[in-house]
Scaffold this motif. Structure first.
Motif, PDB file in Angstrom:
ATOM      1  N   ILE A  82       1.648 -41.993  37.524  1.00  0.00           N
ATOM      2  CA  ILE A  82       2.603 -41.846  38.623  1.00  0.00           C
ATOM      3  C   ILE A  82       3.999 -41.781  38.028  1.00  0.00           C
ATOM      4  O   ILE A  82       4.440 -42.711  37.356  1.00  0.00           O
ATOM      5  N   MET A  83       4.699 -40.681  38.268  1.00  0.00           N
ATOM      6  CA  MET A  83       6.037 -40.482  37.706  1.00  0.00           C
ATOM      7  C   MET A  83       7.066 -40.437  38.839  1.00  0.00           C
ATOM      8  O   MET A  83       7.101 -39.501  39.623  1.00  0.00           O
ATOM      9  N   ASP A  84       7.914 -41.461  38.885  1.00  0.00           N
ATOM     10  CA  ASP A  84       8.941 -41.569  39.922  1.00  0.00           C
ATOM     11  C   ASP A  84      10.282 -41.143  39.324  1.00  0.00           C
ATOM     12  O   ASP A  84      10.886 -41.874  38.551  1.00  0.00           O
ATOM     13  N   GLU A  85      10.725 -39.936  39.644  1.00  0.00           N
ATOM     14  CA  GLU A  85      11.985 -39.380  39.151  1.00  0.00           C
ATOM     15  C   GLU A  85      12.083 -39.442  37.619  1.00  0.00           C
ATOM     16  O   GLU A  85      13.075 -39.942  37.074  1.00  0.00           O
ATOM     17  N   PRO A  86      11.079 -38.937  36.892  1.00  0.00           N
ATOM     18  CA  PRO A  86      11.121 -39.075  35.436  1.00  0.00           C
ATOM     19  C   PRO A  86      12.197 -38.240  34.760  1.00  0.00           C
ATOM     20  O   PRO A  86      12.573 -38.519  33.623  1.00  0.00           O
ATOM     21  N   THR A  87      12.708 -37.200  35.424  1.00  0.00           N
ATOM     22  CA  THR A  87      13.691 -36.316  34.780  1.00  0.00           C
ATOM     23  C   THR A  87      15.126 -36.625  35.193  1.00  0.00           C
ATOM     24  O   THR A  87      16.044 -35.922  34.769  1.00  0.00           O
ATOM     25  N   SER A  88      15.324 -37.671  36.008  1.00  0.00           N
ATOM     26  CA  SER A  88      16.660 -37.908  36.559  1.00  0.00           C
ATOM     27  C   SER A  88      17.697 -38.198  35.482  1.00  0.00           C
ATOM     28  O   SER A  88      18.881 -37.959  35.687  1.00  0.00           O
ATOM     29  N   SER A  89      17.260 -38.735  34.328  1.00  0.00           N
ATOM     30  CA  SER A  89      18.208 -39.051  33.247  1.00  0.00           C
ATOM     31  C   SER A  89      18.025 -38.165  32.030  1.00  0.00           C
ATOM     32  O   SER A  89      18.580 -38.450  30.969  1.00  0.00           O
ATOM     33  N   LEU A  90      17.238 -37.099  32.159  1.00  0.00           N
ATOM     34  CA  LEU A  90      16.920 -36.273  31.002  1.00  0.00           C
ATOM     35  C   LEU A  90      17.744 -34.996  30.978  1.00  0.00           C
ATOM     36  O   LEU A  90      18.126 -34.465  32.022  1.00  0.00           O
ATOM     37  N   THR A  91      18.008 -34.505  29.774  1.00  0.00           N
ATOM     38  CA  THR A  91      18.659 -33.211  29.620  1.00  0.00           C
ATOM     39  C   THR A  91      17.654 -32.108  29.912  1.00  0.00           C
ATOM     40  O   THR A  91      16.448 -32.359  30.065  1.00  0.00           O
ATOM     41  N   GLU A  92      18.123 -30.871  29.987  1.00  0.00           N
ATOM     42  CA  GLU A  92      17.215 -29.756  30.238  1.00  0.00           C
ATOM     43  C   GLU A  92      16.175 -29.623  29.129  1.00  0.00           C
ATOM     44  O   GLU A  92      15.000 -29.369  29.388  1.00  0.00           O
ATOM     45  N   ALA A  93      16.611 -29.820  27.871  1.00  0.00           N
ATOM     46  CA  ALA A  93      15.667 -29.715  26.750  1.00  0.00           C
ATOM     47  C   ALA A  93      14.621 -30.818  26.816  1.00  0.00           C
ATOM     48  O   ALA A  93      13.430 -30.577  26.589  1.00  0.00           O
ATOM     49  N   GLU A  94      15.044 -32.046  27.160  1.00  0.00           N
ATOM     50  CA  GLU A  94      14.107 -33.161  27.273  1.00  0.00           C
ATOM     51  C   GLU A  94      13.164 -32.952  28.451  1.00  0.00           C
ATOM     52  O   GLU A  94      11.988 -33.310  28.385  1.00  0.00           O
ATOM     53  N   THR A  95      13.679 -32.362  29.540  1.00  0.00           N
ATOM     54  CA  THR A  95      12.829 -32.074  30.690  1.00  0.00           C
ATOM     55  C   THR A  95      11.757 -31.055  30.331  1.00  0.00           C
ATOM     56  O   THR A  95      10.587 -31.200  30.704  1.00  0.00           O
ATOM     57  N   ARG A  96      12.141 -30.013  29.582  1.00  0.00           N
ATOM     58  CA  ARG A  96      11.150 -29.020  29.155  1.00  0.00           C
ATOM     59  C   ARG A  96      10.078 -29.662  28.288  1.00  0.00           C
ATOM     60  O   ARG A  96       8.884 -29.355  28.427  1.00  0.00           O
TER      61      ARG A  96
END
Length: 528
Positions: free
Chosen positions: A175-189
């Motif tokens: 279960i991932m609750d807003e996992p990309t909210s603090s990530l850069t675009e590269a980290e999100t990819r």
């Protein structure tokens, strides 16, 4: 919009987790009513809804934090009742929380394997712990040392540690609750690549994000909640982001950014000249006009937040001058800044913006207690409650009342409480640092309207945002940061995302240097 490519026979994949008729109430307030959710092997199932729609409550029931008042849970076809998160994890259900759940003064490896340390006899096997943690980090492509202390890491890397901790548990349902909210675009990819790998391995992923556009890259099915009830469930490929938004809020949001009513005035409200704190930033100079919304844009680590914290007195400065209404200010601490009418709505509202265990009313009046105290210095609770009710109504804060604990509010309503605190303090300049992080689209529009209203009343507003559409949709001018300095100040209505990124990345200097070199070469070619 193109959905992620489905895996073979995913629709017929077995249900790893099934929730049926889930109901949950808190103190007479119904958070969930009759909600069904099924997570299949090898799928990414998104759960969407406004703040307060019941998403987090549903996720906490799935992961054992809460137990439902009614309804049933089946794990791989067997009825279960998770009495705790440990019980859920034992059945392969693990949650990555939106708010960081790390111990700052332990190492990365110690956090990843906290309470699950590998042992050699009676002792912790430190070498194996570090090696296992390194493998989890390598799987994420995260350049983080297992021996680094967590409090030394930026927020984005701390988020990656949280994800590595969950991956180390070999979950069947993640279960991932807003996992990309603090990530850069590269980290999100990179995170999406990890999610695809997990999906290929048969892991079912429940995904919550307010960044609806990014869902097209990874999501297979979507369930929409509104006011604690299930509105729709279906294949992501069969819907659109606009349709999901309409289902979330119960109406169409034709305008993502409301029309601006505020008009900047010629009067300079705040002047910052040659402000610096080496090596973080500087020197930095800019002006903020009365009634203006000034944007701070730039890549992560460019110095935007550091400048804001220095203005607010939260961090020391090495030099520079800050003037308000033409008067030089002496700011050594946030108390000094607050006394001069400068407020800072920080990025991490739970860690630095709110007293979570105090009530909504207490939080609203916290920065201006003198206004609700009697002659003897005692708080007049009637005045405190009435003040809180006034701001709850004015800002549309969804809460049972002023006595509700701040930690029980949704993210969007918590943000409104922070803003109410500074409005009650009668701030003349308000710095908003990533104010819509982790907030749904409906609440974002409310925050946007509120910022415009503040500017229209003559308050100076600084908006720090990593979302370029937000910068372009809200601000009058944008100061673009690069490597701790302001590379350019651009009129928003005559600029574009490409222009901002050009300055933020330093490519404007590269191109200028290339152009200068080409001009010199041309002159040399025609010189006698």
């Amino acid at each position: 919009m193109t959905a992620s490519s489905p895996l073979p026979d995913r629709a017929a994949a077995p249900a790893l987790l099934r929730l049926s008729g889930i109901r949950k109430a808190f103190g007479g307030v119904c958070a969930l009513e009759g909600v069904d959710l099924e997570v299949r092997a090898g799928e990414v199932h998104a759960v969407c809804g406004e703040n307060g729609a019941g998403k987090s409550t549903l996720m906490k029931i799935m992961s054992g934090v809460y137990q439902p008042d009614a309804g049933s849970i089946h794990c791989r076809g067997q009825p279960v009742r998770f009495a705790s998160t440990r019980a859920a994890a034992a059945r392969g259900v693990v949650m990555i929380h939106q708010e960081l759940n790390l111990i700052p003064h332990l190492t990365v490896a110690e956090n990843i394997y906290l309470a699950r340390e590998p042992r050699r006899g009676w002792f912790i096997d430190r070498r194996r712990q570090r090696a296992d943690a390194q493998r989890c980090l390598d799987r994420l492509g995260a350049a983080i040392s297992p021996e680094a202390l967590v409090h030394t890491l930026p927020v984005a890397q701390q988020q990656m540690v949280e994800i590595a901790k969950a991956l180390s548990m070999d979950a069947d349902v993640l279960i991932m609750d807003e996992p990309t909210s603090s990530l850069t675009e590269a980290e999100t990819r990179q995170l999406f690549e990890v999610m695809r790998e997990l999906r290929r391995g048969g892991v079912g992923i429940v995904y919550i994000s307010h960044r609806l556009d990014e869902m097209a890259q990874i999501v297979d099915r979507v369930t929409v909640l509104r006011d604690g009830r299930q509105v729709a469930t279906g294949a992501f490929a069969d819907t659109t982001v606009d349709a999901i938004v309409a289902q979330m809020v119960g109406r169409a949001l034709d305008e993502k950014f409301p029309p601006r009513r505020s008009v900047p005035r010629s009067e300079v409200l705040l002047e910052v000249h040659a402000l610096q704190r080496r090596p973080a930033f500087g020197p930095v100079s800019f002006e903020l006009r009365r009634g203006e919304i000034l944007g701070f844009a730039g890549l992560m680590g460019a110095g935007r937040t550091e400048v804001a914290r220095a203005i607010f007195g939260a961090d020391p400065k090495d030099g520079g001058r800050i003037r308000l209404h033409g008067q030089d200010l002496v700011i050594h601490s946030p108390i000094d800044a607050i006394g001069h009418g400068i407020a800072y709505v920080c990025e991490d509202r739970k860690a630095h913006g709110l007293a979570l265990e105090m009530s909504v009313g207490e939080n609203i009046t916290l920065a201006n207690l003198a206004a609700v105290c009697g002659p003897g210095g005692f708080i007049r609770f009637g005045a405190e409650q009435q003040t809180a009710r006034d701001y709850i109504e004015a800002l549309g804060i969804r809460t049972p009342g002023p006595q509700q604990r701040a930690r029980l509010l949704s993210g969007g309503n918590q943000q409104k409480v922070v803003i109410a605190k500074w409005l009650f303090r009668q701030a003349r300049v308000i710095i908003f640092d990533e104010p819509t992080r982790g907030i749904d689209v409906g609440a974002k529009v409310a925050i946007y309207e509120l910022m415009d209203r503040l500017a229209a009343e003559g308050i100076g507003v600084i908006l720090i945002s990593s979302e370029l559409p937000e910068i372009l949709g809200l601000t009058d001018r944008v100061a673009v940061f690069h490597a701790g300095r302001i590379a350019a100040v651009l009129p928003t209505r005559r600029t574009s995302q490409e222009d901002i990124l050009l300055h933020a990345s330093g490519l404007d200097r590269v191109r200028a240097a290339q152009s200068s070199h080409e001009d010199l070469s041309a002159l040399a070619a025609v010189a006698p």
